[in-house]
Design a protein around this motif. Structure first.
Motif, PDB file in Angstrom:
ATOM      1  N   VAL A 118      61.733  15.905  42.619  1.00 48.92           N
ATOM      2  CA  VAL A 118      63.150  15.516  42.717  1.00 48.92           C
ATOM      3  C   VAL A 118      63.759  15.395  41.326  1.00 48.92           C
ATOM      4  CG1 VAL A 118      64.716  13.654  43.389  1.00 48.92           C
ATOM      5  CG2 VAL A 118      62.897  14.391  44.954  1.00 48.92           C
ATOM      6  N   ARG A 119      63.029  14.748  40.410  1.00 47.89           N
ATOM      7  CA  ARG A 119      63.523  14.587  39.037  1.00 47.89           C
ATOM      8  C   ARG A 119      63.797  15.935  38.390  1.00 47.89           C
ATOM      9  NH1 ARG A 119      61.759  16.046  34.641  1.00 47.89           N
ATOM     10  NH2 ARG A 119      59.718  16.577  35.514  1.00 47.89           N
ATOM     11  N   ALA A 120      62.852  16.872  38.532  1.00 53.13           N
ATOM     12  CA  ALA A 120      62.984  18.175  37.879  1.00 53.13           C
ATOM     13  C   ALA A 120      64.167  18.962  38.452  1.00 53.13           C
ATOM     14  CB  ALA A 120      61.689  18.967  38.048  1.00 53.13           C
ATOM     15  N   ILE A 121      64.331  18.936  39.777  1.00 56.07           N
ATOM     16  CA  ILE A 121      65.451  19.652  40.394  1.00 56.07           C
ATOM     17  C   ILE A 121      66.786  19.069  39.931  1.00 56.07           C
ATOM     18  CG2 ILE A 121      66.610  20.134  42.591  1.00 56.07           C
ATOM     19  CD1 ILE A 121      63.824  20.382  43.866  1.00 56.07           C
ATOM     20  N   LYS A 122      66.875  17.740  39.890  1.00 57.12           N
ATOM     21  CA  LYS A 122      68.112  17.102  39.441  1.00 57.12           C
ATOM     22  C   LYS A 122      68.422  17.461  37.987  1.00 57.12           C
ATOM     23  CE  LYS A 122      68.262  13.052  42.506  1.00 57.12           C
ATOM     24  NZ  LYS A 122      68.160  11.569  42.579  1.00 57.12           N
ATOM     25  N   ALA A 123      67.381  17.525  37.153  1.00 57.91           N
ATOM     26  CA  ALA A 123      67.584  17.854  35.738  1.00 57.91           C
ATOM     27  C   ALA A 123      68.146  19.263  35.581  1.00 57.91           C
ATOM     28  CB  ALA A 123      66.265  17.717  34.983  1.00 57.91           C
ATOM     29  N   VAL A 124      67.620  20.203  36.328  1.00 61.40           N
ATOM     30  CA  VAL A 124      68.076  21.586  36.229  1.00 61.40           C
ATOM     31  C   VAL A 124      69.497  21.740  36.773  1.00 61.40           C
ATOM     32  CG1 VAL A 124      67.696  23.902  37.141  1.00 61.40           C
ATOM     33  CG2 VAL A 124      65.779  22.618  36.212  1.00 61.40           C
ATOM     34  N   LEU A 125      69.774  21.092  37.898  1.00 57.87           N
ATOM     35  CA  LEU A 125      71.121  21.186  38.471  1.00 57.87           C
ATOM     36  C   LEU A 125      72.174  20.534  37.580  1.00 57.87           C
ATOM     37  CD1 LEU A 125      70.376  20.483  42.253  1.00 57.87           C
ATOM     38  CD2 LEU A 125      71.107  22.652  41.236  1.00 57.87           C
ATOM     39  N   ALA A 126      71.746  19.528  36.810  1.00 58.11           N
ATOM     40  CA  ALA A 126      72.700  18.821  35.943  1.00 58.11           C
ATOM     41  C   ALA A 126      73.134  19.662  34.744  1.00 58.11           C
ATOM     42  CB  ALA A 126      72.082  17.509  35.475  1.00 58.11           C
ATOM     43  N   ASP A 127      72.270  20.563  34.288  1.00 59.13           N
ATOM     44  CA  ASP A 127      72.599  21.349  33.091  1.00 59.13           C
ATOM     45  C   ASP A 127      71.965  22.730  33.184  1.00 59.13           C
ATOM     46  OD1 ASP A 127      73.433  22.202  30.629  1.00 59.13           O
ATOM     47  OD2 ASP A 127      72.148  20.842  29.467  1.00 59.13           O
ATOM     48  N   PRO A 128      72.398  23.577  34.119  1.00 59.30           N
ATOM     49  CA  PRO A 128      71.755  24.885  34.306  1.00 59.30           C
ATOM     50  C   PRO A 128      71.844  25.789  33.085  1.00 59.30           C
ATOM     51  CG  PRO A 128      73.792  24.732  35.573  1.00 59.30           C
ATOM     52  CD  PRO A 128      73.504  23.360  35.064  1.00 59.30           C
ATOM     53  N   ALA A 129      72.929  25.692  32.338  1.00 56.17           N
ATOM     54  CA  ALA A 129      73.108  26.583  31.186  1.00 56.17           C
ATOM     55  C   ALA A 129      72.018  26.382  30.140  1.00 56.17           C
ATOM     56  CB  ALA A 129      74.481  26.352  30.559  1.00 56.17           C
ATOM     57  N   LYS A 130      71.504  25.161  30.059  1.00 58.09           N
ATOM     58  CA  LYS A 130      70.426  24.862  29.103  1.00 58.09           C
ATOM     59  C   LYS A 130      69.221  25.765  29.367  1.00 58.09           C
ATOM     60  CE  LYS A 130      67.103  21.117  28.178  1.00 58.09           C
ATOM     61  NZ  LYS A 130      66.747  19.718  28.511  1.00 58.09           N
ATOM     62  N   TYR A 131      68.969  26.077  30.615  1.00 63.31           N
ATOM     63  CA  TYR A 131      67.779  26.849  30.995  1.00 63.31           C
ATOM     64  C   TYR A 131      68.074  28.343  31.078  1.00 63.31           C
ATOM     65  CZ  TYR A 131      66.543  22.077  32.203  1.00 63.31           C
ATOM     66  OH  TYR A 131      66.328  20.732  32.149  1.00 63.31           O
TER      67      TYR A 131
END
Length: 527
Positions: free
Chosen positions: A476-489
């Protein structure tokens, strides 16, 4: 020099017969290998199978696909063919006897009850006074005896069912002892006793391969290794220098067994070990697996790595009638463009972490998940959908079918996150799996579990977040992190050259070079 006429036969480098133990349609690696080899000038026939019904054939680019009907009588275990006095000494022999005796016992009980009732309601119809007196005496004995016999027959029937179940499961001490004895006695040849079903594959494919007279046999995975090796041996014995390429998709001792029993891994690994020495070259999916195969089988050459990479994405030309548009993933899920969507694409199974994704969904407000799988109606997928309903998130979990391999990247690009939450199994640690490359070309931020190779690459490129395998909260933490800042990835995909070698076009060149080298060596060309 005159130009070749349009009607002239296409020049070929040689005939390649590819072997795979599935129906081809859901195996993108095999499809791409056949199609690209044919495009490179090889005469390719790809042999697969159907487990029920009749075989069929079609064209895959310039390659021909033939599906052969597989019959597996040798898959029947010992307990399904013979009475097991050690497992269940009172069991009936395999076959119709158990059902026959149960029905017979029920019929006897019904007859006794009917005869008793007849003596009460219509004694004159039963017979004379003397016969009725004898009948009453007979029924005094027949009642208890028929009741006892029915219970005895039911007991033996249960013994039969239990013996059959245990015999098919092959997990008990007798099964382990059987395996140990044959491994000791036969060594690498023990598969003939432990997994005789492998002969069914030989008897399905063997004559077809011989009739095609290939210059090179490309055997995919462990079952086809033996089939391909035996065909090469027969051809070589007749003076035809056939080359054998073994394409090892997984490290067999480290797989989660398709059949969880005492015979499956020992039998199939013995079969692989017997026929690996006949391969002229070994192809596999990662450097880590190449190292393991070289060590396990004492290979003189390092296996050639051909990644499970997707086709290079190209813009579809709507003017071309034969260019089929890919389905719309979001439309299939019934959601709009602004809804957060996490996708899993590939073969399903508990070890692949799909259950973890379902358990995470209630903690991800507003997020939808899509499982892109071979069969959305499969029992396991349906169980996940039911679990989502129990958790109150059934409307946010979607199961959709595979698309064609050249459509995959564009199809997946409609998602926001590509998820690979696989668990720690030896084969999961050593390779970059197909969906990793597909997500990458779709330019999706990734969420991957902390399996060794994939997590290391993801960290080095910065294209996603790592979560602990089987840890729902960390997922859950990892999915939330990616959704919060997709451009970073997604910025990782702008790095020059990152995706260039992660394409099937690059891998096809490697495979074509290997074929050319082997066939030239056998014909003496270029020497």
């Amino acid at each position: 020099m005159e130009a070749q006429s349009a009607d002239a036969p296409r020049p070929v480098k040689g005939r390649v017969v590819m072997l795979v133990d599935n129906n081809v349609q859901n195996d993108s690696r095999v499809q791409k290998a056949a199609e690209s080899a044919a495009a490179a000038g090889w005469d390719v026939v790809l042999l697969g199978l159907v487990r029920s019904g009749n075989g069929r054939s079609w064209k895959l680019g310039d390659a021909e696909v033939r599906l052969l009907p597989l019959k597996t009588p040798l898959a029947k275990r010992h307990a399904e063919r013979h009475r097991s006095l050690l497992r269940r000494p009172f069991a009936y022999p395999p076959g119709p006897m158990s059902a026959y005796r149960r029905q017979w016992a029920k019929a006897w009980r019904a007859d006794v009850a009917t005869r008793r009732a007849a003596l009460k309601v219509a004694p004159q119809a039963v017979g004379g006074p003397a016969f009725r007196r004898v009948e009453k005496l007979r029924l005094l004995a027949a009642g208890p005896l028929s009741k006892f016999m029915q219970k005895w027959v039911e007991f033996r029937a249960r013994q039969t069912s239990q013996a059959q179940k245990a015999g098919r499961a092959l997990r008990g001490p007798l099964d382990r002892a059987f395996t140990a004895v044959w491994k000791t006695v036969k060594g690498r040849r023990a598969w003939r006793r432990l997994e005789p079903v492998l002969w069914d594959y030989e008897l399905t494919y063997g004559k077809e391969i011989d009739a095609l007279k290939p210059d090179l046999i490309h055997a995919n995975d462990f079952r086809m290794l033996g089939v391909g090796a035996r065909a090469a041996i027969r051809a070589r014995a007749k003076g035809r220098p056939v080359k054998l390429v073994w394409d090892a998709h997984e490290y067999l001792p480290g797989v989660r067994p398709w059949e969880d029993n005492a015979h499956w891994i020992p039998g199939n690994t013995a079969h692989e070990s017997e026929y690996a020495p006949f391969a002229d070259a070994v192809v596999t999916v990662s450097d880590g697996l190449a190292d393991l195969l070289k060590e396990r089988h004492g290979l003189t050459e390092q296996p050639t790595v051909v990644l499970n990479a997707p086709d290079r994405p190209v813009e579809r030309d709507p003017a071309l009638e034969d260019t089929e548009p890919e389905p719309d993933l979001r439309a299939l899920c019934g959601i709009g463009p602004d809804v957060p969507l996490v996708v899993y694409s590939g073969s399903p199974g508990p070890q692949r972490g799909l259950g973890d994704m379902v358990e995470a969904l209630p903690k991800l407000d507003g997020v939808h998940m899509a499982f892109v799988v071979p069969s959305p109606a499969a029992a396991y997928i349906q169980s996940l959908l039911r679990r989502a309903q129990e958790l109150g998130v059934g409307d946010r979990l979607h199961a959709v079918p595979y698309v064609k391999h050249w459509q995959v990247v564009r199809f997946l690009s409609a998602a926001n996150v590509g998820c690979i939450p696989i668990h720690h199994w030896p084969n999961h640690e050593i390779a970059l799996i197909t969906k990793f490359f597909e997500y990458s070309h779709a330019r999706l931020p990734l969420v991957v579990s902390d399996v060794k190779t994939m997590s290391e690459v993801t960290r080095s490129t910065g294209q996603g977040e790592i979560c602990r395998a089987e840890d729902v909260d960390d997922l859950v933490r990892a999915i939330k992190a990616v959704l919060a800042d997709p451009a970073k990835y997604t910025a990782a995909y702008d790095k020059p050259g990152l995706l260039d070698t992660w394409t099937w076009e690059a891998q096809a060149e490697v495979l074509d070079g290997l074929y050319t080298r082997l066939v030239a060596r056998s014909t003496g060309a270029g020497s």
